[in-house]
Motif scaffolding. Structure first.
Motif, PDB file in Angstrom:
ATOM      1  N   TRP A 180      26.771  41.956 -43.626  1.00 20.83           N
ATOM      2  CA  TRP A 180      25.786  40.891 -43.671  1.00 20.83           C
ATOM      3  C   TRP A 180      25.912  40.047 -42.406  1.00 20.83           C
ATOM      4  N   GLY A 181      24.774  39.661 -41.865  1.00 18.08           N
ATOM      5  CA  GLY A 181      24.711  38.752 -40.737  1.00 18.08           C
ATOM      6  C   GLY A 181      23.630  37.731 -41.018  1.00 18.08           C
ATOM      7  N   THR A 182      23.122  37.125 -39.971  1.00 17.11           N
ATOM      8  CA  THR A 182      22.065  36.131 -40.114  1.00 17.11           C
ATOM      9  C   THR A 182      20.980  36.377 -39.073  1.00 17.11           C
ATOM     10  N   LEU A 183      19.823  35.807 -39.332  1.00 21.38           N
ATOM     11  CA  LEU A 183      18.742  35.881 -38.353  1.00 21.38           C
ATOM     12  C   LEU A 183      19.158  35.173 -37.070  1.00 21.38           C
ATOM     13  N   GLU A 184      19.896  34.081 -37.205  1.00 20.39           N
ATOM     14  CA  GLU A 184      20.362  33.339 -36.033  1.00 20.39           C
ATOM     15  C   GLU A 184      21.338  34.174 -35.201  1.00 20.39           C
ATOM     16  N   GLU A 185      22.190  34.926 -35.855  1.00 17.76           N
ATOM     17  CA  GLU A 185      23.118  35.811 -35.149  1.00 17.76           C
ATOM     18  C   GLU A 185      22.349  36.888 -34.389  1.00 17.76           C
ATOM     19  N   LEU A 186      21.322  37.442 -35.033  1.00 11.85           N
ATOM     20  CA  LEU A 186      20.508  38.473 -34.378  1.00 11.85           C
ATOM     21  C   LEU A 186      19.806  37.903 -33.148  1.00 11.85           C
ATOM     22  N   ALA A 187      19.362  36.647 -33.231  1.00 10.80           N
ATOM     23  CA  ALA A 187      18.662  36.004 -32.118  1.00 10.80           C
ATOM     24  C   ALA A 187      19.609  35.518 -31.031  1.00 10.80           C
ATOM     25  N   GLY A 188      20.905  35.404 -31.347  1.00 12.35           N
ATOM     26  CA  GLY A 188      21.864  34.842 -30.405  1.00 12.35           C
ATOM     27  C   GLY A 188      22.883  35.850 -29.912  1.00 12.35           C
ATOM     28  N   PRO A 189      24.095  35.848 -30.505  1.00  9.59           N
ATOM     29  CA  PRO A 189      25.164  36.697 -29.983  1.00  9.59           C
ATOM     30  C   PRO A 189      24.878  38.197 -30.045  1.00  9.59           C
ATOM     31  N   LEU A 190      24.220  38.673 -31.101  1.00  8.27           N
ATOM     32  CA  LEU A 190      23.910  40.112 -31.151  1.00  8.27           C
ATOM     33  C   LEU A 190      22.873  40.479 -30.100  1.00  8.27           C
ATOM     34  N   ARG A 191      21.915  39.615 -29.881  1.00  7.40           N
ATOM     35  CA  ARG A 191      20.903  39.838 -28.836  1.00  7.40           C
ATOM     36  C   ARG A 191      21.586  39.973 -27.479  1.00  7.40           C
ATOM     37  N   GLU A 192      22.472  39.042 -27.189  1.00  5.83           N
ATOM     38  CA  GLU A 192      23.175  39.059 -25.903  1.00  5.83           C
ATOM     39  C   GLU A 192      24.024  40.312 -25.751  1.00  5.83           C
ATOM     40  N   ARG A 193      24.668  40.747 -26.829  1.00  4.43           N
ATOM     41  CA  ARG A 193      25.499  41.951 -26.777  1.00  4.43           C
ATOM     42  C   ARG A 193      24.653  43.192 -26.511  1.00  4.43           C
ATOM     43  N   LEU A 194      23.507  43.284 -27.169  1.00  8.29           N
ATOM     44  CA  LEU A 194      22.630  44.438 -26.941  1.00  8.29           C
ATOM     45  C   LEU A 194      22.165  44.479 -25.489  1.00  8.29           C
ATOM     46  N   LEU A 195      21.766  43.352 -24.955  1.00 12.29           N
ATOM     47  CA  LEU A 195      21.306  43.306 -23.563  1.00 12.29           C
ATOM     48  C   LEU A 195      22.437  43.633 -22.589  1.00 12.29           C
ATOM     49  N   ALA A 196      23.658  43.213 -22.923  1.00 10.46           N
ATOM     50  CA  ALA A 196      24.808  43.444 -22.045  1.00 10.46           C
ATOM     51  C   ALA A 196      25.165  44.924 -21.918  1.00 10.46           C
ATOM     52  N   THR A 197      24.702  45.762 -22.851  1.00 10.67           N
ATOM     53  CA  THR A 197      25.004  47.197 -22.758  1.00 10.67           C
ATOM     54  C   THR A 197      24.312  47.836 -21.566  1.00 10.67           C
ATOM     55  N   GLY A 198      23.198  47.224 -21.110  1.00  7.39           N
ATOM     56  CA  GLY A 198      22.435  47.800 -20.003  1.00  7.39           C
ATOM     57  C   GLY A 198      21.539  48.956 -20.414  1.00  7.39           C
ATOM     58  N   ARG A 199      21.543  49.317 -21.670  1.00  4.67           N
ATOM     59  CA  ARG A 199      20.747  50.452 -22.149  1.00  4.67           C
ATOM     60  C   ARG A 199      19.310  50.035 -22.465  1.00  4.67           C
ATOM     61  N   ALA A 200      18.376  50.893 -22.057  1.00  2.94           N
ATOM     62  CA  ALA A 200      16.960  50.625 -22.315  1.00  2.94           C
ATOM     63  C   ALA A 200      16.663  50.590 -23.811  1.00  2.94           C
ATOM     64  N   PHE A 201      17.305  51.484 -24.581  1.00  2.00           N
ATOM     65  CA  PHE A 201      17.066  51.480 -26.025  1.00  2.00           C
ATOM     66  C   PHE A 201      17.389  50.127 -26.633  1.00  2.00           C
TER      67      PHE A 201
END
Length: 186
Positions: free
Chosen positions: A146-167
């Motif tokens: 379980w997570g939160t919408l705020e987590e998805l908009a914040g730290p998880l968003r940043e982590r996904l972008l940091a991967t450098g992957r287009a997907f």
């Protein structure tokens, strides 16, 4: 019945989604992932919320340990769209869900070394009364939490972008569009 043909009824039942167009160059690894099933060119992504507004998140085996996203998958040929989305939720999270709203309809074009792959993603809000996450396919889903919408908009968003992957940039665009639709008054 083809997925696109089923969407007429789905829109009548769950509303008209916001449209999102996305194009991007993907690497060879991402191309192999996207084309592992050559007959599939779509996915359904589910923003599953429980009564406390917790968000179900999954991690697949190839994901980095700190990469999580909302669950989803494909509708099988001949399968009812809603039944397929509900099946995917159960397989990936162990949650029994009810679809509530069609949030985002995406038309993506993935490019790789002169090749193009058109892709559709359909993002839905779903609700569950279940509390325990229990993925049914350990080969496909390494973990669920379980997570939160705020987590998805914040730290998880940043982590996904940091991967450098287009997907993951694509997933961030989907998440951002869905989160916008979930804002109060939308």
């Amino acid at each position: 019945m083809h997925v696109e043909e089923m969407l007429v009824d789905v829109r009548e039942q769950f509303g008209t989604p916001v449209d999102l167009d996305w194009e991007g160059e993907i690497d060879d690894y991402e191309w192999a992932v996207a084309t592992h099933n050559p007959s599939r060119n779509h996915d359904v992504t589910l923003f599953i919320l429980d009564p406390s507004r917790r968000l179900a998140l999954i991690r697949k085996p190839p994901f980095a340990p700190d990469v999580w996203r909302p669950p989803g998958g494909g509708i099988h040929p001949g399968e009812n769209f809603v039944a397929g989305a509900v099946r995917e939720a159960l397989e990936e999270t162990g949650l029994h869900v009810e679809l509530r709203r069609y949030l985002v309809a995406t038309r993506a074009l993935f490019r790789n070394d002169g090749r193009e792959l058109p892709w559709r993603t359909h993002v839905f809000l779903a609700e569950t009364q279940d509390e325990e996450l229990a993925p049914d396919d350990p080969g496909e889903i390494e973990a669920a939490r379980w997570g939160t919408l705020e987590e998805l908009a914040g730290p998880l968003r940043e982590r996904l972008l940091a991967t450098g992957r287009a997907f993951w940039r694509y997933r961030v665009a989907l998440h951002d569009a869905a989160l916008q639709q979930l804002r109060p008054g939308r």
